[in-house]
Design a protein around this motif. Structure first.
Motif, short mmCIF file in Angstrom:
data_model
loop_
_atom_site.label_atom_id
_atom_site.label_comp_id
_atom_site.label_asym_id
_atom_site.label_seq_id
_atom_site.Cartn_x
_atom_site.Cartn_y
_atom_site.Cartn_z
N HIS A 61 -41.48 -66.91 111.79
CA HIS A 61 -41.05 -67.22 110.43
C HIS A 61 -41.94 -68.28 109.79
CE1 HIS A 61 -37.41 -65.40 112.17
NE2 HIS A 61 -37.21 -64.95 110.94
N ILE A 62 -42.30 -68.02 108.54
CA ILE A 62 -43.17 -68.89 107.76
C ILE A 62 -42.35 -69.54 106.66
CG2 ILE A 62 -45.17 -68.96 106.22
CD1 ILE A 62 -46.20 -66.50 107.84
N LEU A 63 -42.58 -70.81 106.50
CA LEU A 63 -41.85 -71.62 105.53
C LEU A 63 -42.79 -72.01 104.40
CD1 LEU A 63 -38.99 -73.01 105.31
CD2 LEU A 63 -40.06 -74.99 106.39
N TYR A 64 -42.32 -71.89 103.17
CA TYR A 64 -43.17 -72.29 102.05
C TYR A 64 -42.30 -72.62 100.84
CZ TYR A 64 -42.45 -67.66 99.93
OH TYR A 64 -41.91 -66.55 99.38
N ALA A 65 -42.93 -73.28 99.86
CA ALA A 65 -42.26 -73.55 98.59
C ALA A 65 -42.85 -72.63 97.54
CB ALA A 65 -42.44 -75.01 98.20
N THR A 76 -38.62 -73.40 94.79
CA THR A 76 -37.61 -73.04 95.78
C THR A 76 -38.26 -72.96 97.16
OG1 THR A 76 -37.97 -70.71 95.24
CG2 THR A 76 -36.08 -71.80 94.22
N ILE A 77 -37.50 -73.35 98.17
CA ILE A 77 -37.97 -73.27 99.56
C ILE A 77 -37.55 -71.93 100.13
CG2 ILE A 77 -37.77 -74.28 101.86
CD1 ILE A 77 -37.34 -76.97 100.49
N GLU A 78 -38.52 -71.19 100.67
CA GLU A 78 -38.25 -69.84 101.12
C GLU A 78 -38.75 -69.63 102.54
OE1 GLU A 78 -39.23 -66.88 98.25
OE2 GLU A 78 -38.65 -68.14 96.55
N LEU A 79 -38.08 -68.72 103.24
CA LEU A 79 -38.41 -68.38 104.62
C LEU A 79 -38.88 -66.94 104.65
CD1 LEU A 79 -38.27 -69.89 107.34
CD2 LEU A 79 -36.03 -68.83 107.72
N LEU A 80 -40.01 -66.71 105.29
CA LEU A 80 -40.63 -65.40 105.28
C LEU A 80 -40.83 -64.92 106.71
CD1 LEU A 80 -41.97 -63.31 103.33
CD2 LEU A 80 -44.08 -64.61 103.60
N ASN A 81 -40.34 -63.72 107.00
CA ASN A 81 -40.51 -63.13 108.33
C ASN A 81 -41.92 -62.55 108.44
OD1 ASN A 81 -40.48 -61.13 110.54
ND2 ASN A 81 -38.30 -61.61 110.65
N GLU A 92 -33.42 -75.10 96.43
CA GLU A 92 -34.44 -75.75 95.61
C GLU A 92 -35.10 -76.89 96.38
OE1 GLU A 92 -32.84 -77.05 91.92
OE2 GLU A 92 -32.58 -75.02 91.12
N GLY A 93 -36.39 -77.11 96.11
CA GLY A 93 -37.10 -78.20 96.75
C GLY A 93 -38.58 -77.91 96.86
N THR A 108 -38.71 -82.37 99.93
CA THR A 108 -38.41 -83.26 98.81
C THR A 108 -37.58 -82.49 97.79
OG1 THR A 108 -40.52 -82.71 97.74
CG2 THR A 108 -40.45 -84.69 99.12
N HIS A 109 -36.70 -83.25 97.14
CA HIS A 109 -35.79 -82.64 96.17
C HIS A 109 -35.58 -83.63 95.03
CE1 HIS A 109 -31.92 -81.35 94.38
NE2 HIS A 109 -32.34 -80.14 94.71
N GLY A 110 -35.50 -83.10 93.83
CA GLY A 110 -35.26 -83.94 92.66
C GLY A 110 -36.54 -84.22 91.89
N GLU A 111 -36.38 -84.83 90.73
CA GLU A 111 -37.51 -85.15 89.87
C GLU A 111 -37.45 -86.62 89.47
OE1 GLU A 111 -37.34 -82.53 86.55
OE2 GLU A 111 -37.82 -80.73 87.71
N LYS A 112 -38.64 -87.15 89.16
CA LYS A 112 -38.78 -88.54 88.70
C LYS A 112 -38.07 -89.49 89.66
CE LYS A 112 -40.99 -87.04 85.07
NZ LYS A 112 -42.44 -87.24 84.91
N GLU A 113 -37.15 -90.34 89.14
CA GLU A 113 -36.47 -91.34 89.97
C GLU A 113 -35.58 -90.72 91.03
OE1 GLU A 113 -36.48 -91.29 86.70
OE2 GLU A 113 -37.69 -93.04 86.13
#
Length: 668
Positions: A61-65, A76-81, A92-93, A108-113
């Motif tokens: 499995h490969i992980l990517y945004a 979005t964070i996605e998992l690929l077989n 999201e992230g 990481t998650h969120g924007e700015k502060e």
């Protein structure tokens, strides 16, 4: 070679052979009922500051945004077989990083502060916020922050530095390294530095952290830039220096071999003052038992490399090579330095990763038709398979053919390369008007796959081709992709590098005219940032262009150098101080060489108080000098924008003005 590299190191001024790399196959045109229009282009989400990073969760499995696209506003964070291509959205992230045991994913998650470090289970469950950094982590991983898992998956090391505005000329805030316990969430600061900390990782023994420490002289009002590769002992908090550089070697990217014996890193061995052409080096990882720095073994010569990763058996080091239009993956023998090209497609590879057992290689890249592609192959590059193709346009949108091209330059031993976007519905034998988009970034910078007006997407170039233009995106010698001679001879000895870049570009235009594609009487040029600096020189010294759009560039270095604190890197570049050798600083000054200029020019500038590059108003002076000679110009300053124009109203205005200016002067 000692691991302390001094800025005054002398390098030979002769051409060395550059490793050849075959041209990529053209990207064929795509038919459709729609075309890229200015209105559609402006509807796209702005450029995501986190370039998608790819990693393996386990052997399958490969992980990517996945970045923001037309139909979604967040990464979005996605998992690929890797076997079936099946994918799952985990949430999201950005910047997903799996633990070595595969149980957790940090991201990481969120924007700015609100941007903080989080973890989730491998299936997207059990979300938990780990960091609570005041003001947030900042926009850019490896610049504002970085994080790494411990080998036992029980802790995360987090380096972070509060954002600062360098143009305010205040000393930057300190960087800190925290250790966060995954089970309890407790965080402990273990070190702080009057420097930036980047490329953080753990040494395989789990007792030390490895990182790059950087002090940019301009930020700290110092004459010298300094870089270090250091390891931090977690037991006593002592930092051990493995290598030290007097100069801005900002792409060191140190990484320990899996057996713990070596540290691989990148440095410009031919030009210690700045990393124009990083080579691959090795040093011993045993620094704690010696009072002297380990010696550097240089593995590569005359190839520009980035992003080293070790194979699990510590026998090979994988790297990205920057050569012309695209970054490609290579494998380097850790003993001999022999290079093997792994990828060959017209794809700008931005992230790649070896599977835990080293048998498979996955990579992610973008192409000039705005496709984000994830591929997997055996670790030698065989058996390539597409796992995911994320298109940046609707299925019914027509796009132009894209070619990687090469041309010779009379005064340089190696040919140049670039990208040519053919006019939509190109007909052989027709001579088309040409737009030359000159990329930004100073010495050592390469092609970015986004247009110079909106600075966000290659689809900007397809907007122009849909209007009947050919678009030429050239690479030139200052990139150092084509050898170090551009730096050691044309820059540091002749002080003529900007002019040399323009000669390279003009030679490329001449080749396209000779090939029968381009109408040599209908030429326009666009440049942003250092690309704006280059088009300012072009408009001052050539007469073949009907129109220029100069965006957020500058027109002179001499004036700025007289006012700013002395900087050794600048003195090396120009052969002395501005009062000792003013002629060297003025040699490529558009402001001081614009007598007789004739090219109609649109200047688009930001506010230096918000990050605009031209703090000394040299472009405004150039505009006045052109107007005084009767040259048609338009000067627009956006007081509420910095270097990258971000407000929707501004982006619309600069795009509409640029289209009107070029269409009006090229007869469209």
């Amino acid at each position: 070679m000692s691991a302390r590299i001094d800025i005054t190191t002398i390098t030979p001024l002769k051409a060395a052979p550059v490793l050849d790399q075959p041209l990529t196959e053209p990207l064929p045109a795509r038919s459709g009922t729609k075309i890229v229009t200015p209105e559609w282009l402006l509807s796209l989400p702005k450029l995501d500051t986190d370039y998608p990073k790819l990693s393996w969760l386990d052997e399958s499995h490969i992980l990517y945004a996945s970045p923001p696209m037309e139909n979604k506003s967040k990464s979005t964070i996605e998992l690929l077989n890797a076997n079936t291509g099946e994918h799952k959205v985990l949430g999201e992230g950005s910047n997903p990083n799996p633990s070595p045991a595969g149980q957790w994913i940090a991201f990481t998650h969120g924007e700015k502060e609100a941007k903080q470090l989080w973890i989730m289970g491998h299936n997207g469950s059990n979300l938990k916020q780990l960091s609570h950094v005041q003001g947030g982590l900042g926009d850019y991983i490896n610049y504002n922050f970085d994080f790494a898992w411990s080998p036992d998956s029980k802790q995360i090391a987090l380096a972070h530095q509060p954002s600062f505005s360098y143009w305010e000329q205040k000393e930057p805030p300190k960087s800190t390294i925290d250790i966060i316990d995954i089970a309890t969430g407790q965080s402990q600061q273990i070190a702080s530095f009057d420097a930036s900390i980047r490329n953080l990782s753990w040494v395989p023994n789990g007792r030390e952290l490895l990182y790059m420490k950087e002090r940019v002289g301009f930020y700290y009002m110092e004459e010298h830039d300094r870089e270090w590769i250091q390891s931090l002992c977690l037991k006593d908090g002592h930092a051990y220096t493995l290598a030290e550089f007097e100069g801005l070697q900002q792409s060191l990217m140190p990484i320990s071999s899996p057996d713990g014996q070596w540290v691989a890193f990148l440095y410009d061995a031919d030009n210690p003052s700045f990393d124009n052409m990083p080579s691959l080096g090795l040093i011993s990882n045993d620094s704690t038992n010696s009072d002297t720095l380990p010696l550097i073994t240089r593995l590569t010569h005359e190839v520009k490399l980035y992003s080293p990763q070790w194979s699990p058996d510590s026998r090979r080091i994988y790297v990205l090579r920057d050569y012309g239009a695209y970054k490609q993956i290579y494998a380097v023998d850790a003993k001999t330095g022999e290079l093997l090209q792994i990828t060959h497609a017209p794809l700008n590879v931005g992230s790649y990763a070896l599977s835990p057992d080293g048998s498979q290689l996955a990579w992610m890249g973008k192409d000039p038709q705005a496709k984000l592609i994830i591929r997997v192959a055996s670790s030698n590059g065989h058996n390539v398979k597409d796992l995911a193709i994320i298109s940046g346009v609707p299925d019914d949108m027509a796009l132009s053919e894209v070619r990687e091209i090469e041309w010779k330059v009379p005064d340089y031993p190696n040919p140049m390369r670039g990208i040519l976007f053919m006019p939509l519905n190109y007909q052989a034998g027709t001579h088309y008007p040409l737009i030359v988009d000159i990329h930004g970034g100073g010495d050592g910078a390469g092609i970015y796959l986004y247009g110079g007006i909106l600075v966000s997407t290659p689809l900007e170039w397809h907007m122009w081709t849909a209007k009947g233009y050919a678009v030429f995106v050239p690479e030139f010698r200052s990139s150092a992709s084509f050898g170090s001679l551009a730096i050691t001879r044309d820059d540091q000895r002749e002080h003529d590098l900007v002019n040399c870049d323009i000669r390279d570009i003009e030679a490329g235009i001449d080749a396209l005219i000779a090939e029968g594609i381009v109408d040599g009487d209908r030429l326009a040029a666009i440049g942003h940032s250092a690309g704006g600096r280059r088009v300012n020189w072009l408009l001052a010294t050539t007469h073949r262009f009907r129109a220029v759009v100069s965006k957020e560039g500058w027109a002179d270095e001499w004036i700025a150098s007289l006012d700013e604190p002395p900087l050794k890197r600048t003195h090396i570049k120009f052969g002395g101080t501005p009062w000792e050798v003013p002629q060297n600083y003025l040699k490529n000054s558009a402001l001081f060489h614009c007598h007789g200029a004739t090219t109609p020019t649109l200047f688009l500038m930001g506010n230096p108080d918000l990050g605009g590059v031209d703090r000394y108003n040299t472009v405004h002076m150039l505009n006045n000098a052109l107007k005084g000679q009767g040259v048609e110009t338009e000067f627009v300053k956006y007081d509420d924008e910095g270097h990258l124009f971000e407000k929707p109203t501004t982006r619309r205005d600069v795009l509409e003005r640029s289209i009107k200016w070029i269409d009006g002067h090229l007869g469209k």
